[in-house]
Write a protein that holds these residues in place. Sequence first.
Motif, mmCIF file in Angstrom:
data_model
loop_
_atom_site.group_PDB
_atom_site.id
_atom_site.type_symbol
_atom_site.label_atom_id
_atom_site.label_comp_id
_atom_site.label_asym_id
_atom_site.label_seq_id
_atom_site.Cartn_x
_atom_site.Cartn_y
_atom_site.Cartn_z
ATOM 1 N N TYR A 91 0.832 -1.210 0.000
ATOM 2 C CA TYR A 91 0.000 0.000 0.000
ATOM 3 C C TYR A 91 0.863 1.255 0.000
ATOM 4 O O TYR A 91 1.805 1.363 0.779
ATOM 5 N N TYR A 99 -6.439 2.329 1.972
ATOM 6 C CA TYR A 99 -5.903 0.968 2.060
ATOM 7 C C TYR A 99 -6.878 -0.018 1.412
ATOM 8 O O TYR A 99 -6.475 -0.939 0.693
ATOM 9 N N TRP A 102 -6.677 -0.020 -2.342
ATOM 10 C CA TRP A 102 -5.497 -0.781 -2.783
ATOM 11 C C TRP A 102 -5.736 -2.288 -2.644
ATOM 12 O O TRP A 102 -5.464 -3.063 -3.568
#
Length: 196
Positions: A91, A99, A102
Amino acid sequence: MNSNEIRAQYDSRSITVYQAYAKAIALPAIQHNRFVPPFSMHRMTWIKPSFLWLMERSNWGLKSGQEMILAIRMTRQGWEEALSQAVLTAYDPSVYRSYDEWATQFEQARVHVQWDPERTLRGKSLPINSIQVGLSRHIIEQYVNEWTMEIRDATPLVRKIYTLLQEGKEAKAKLLLPGEHVYPLPQTLARRIGMR
């Protein structure tokens, strides 16, 4: 923080990437100038444009299963196509909004990009990161059938450089290294893979 750079040997049409394999995979690939069985189309394959980074990873082709070093000339169009589908293996808040975003992208990624410290001739880490690109089974066929232009056996060169290093002839060894330069990428692509 290390800067991320793609250092590579390239020309107007192609970029050279390196892979280390056992003889069972490498010899048929050299003979046919393309990857053929037992090379697997069903598992991720990692390609690296940095010669010295792969030397560090394969211990100059001395690691088991990595005895042969292949130099693969692939099309720049294919290289950039792969990068356009890439998701970072870790990340990075400067690339992804969150997060979770991702993690979702990573789960579905056809291509992975990882940055690791570039190496010196003696294997020391440099304050620059080099790229390695993981091609998933969803994209390997394109790599093998469309993007690969030439497969060369770089093992004799590797052995020669390694021998010179063992003999303390570093200056001579350096002269044999492939000429790598910073690879230019369109800004949108550079941003996608976390170049800074």
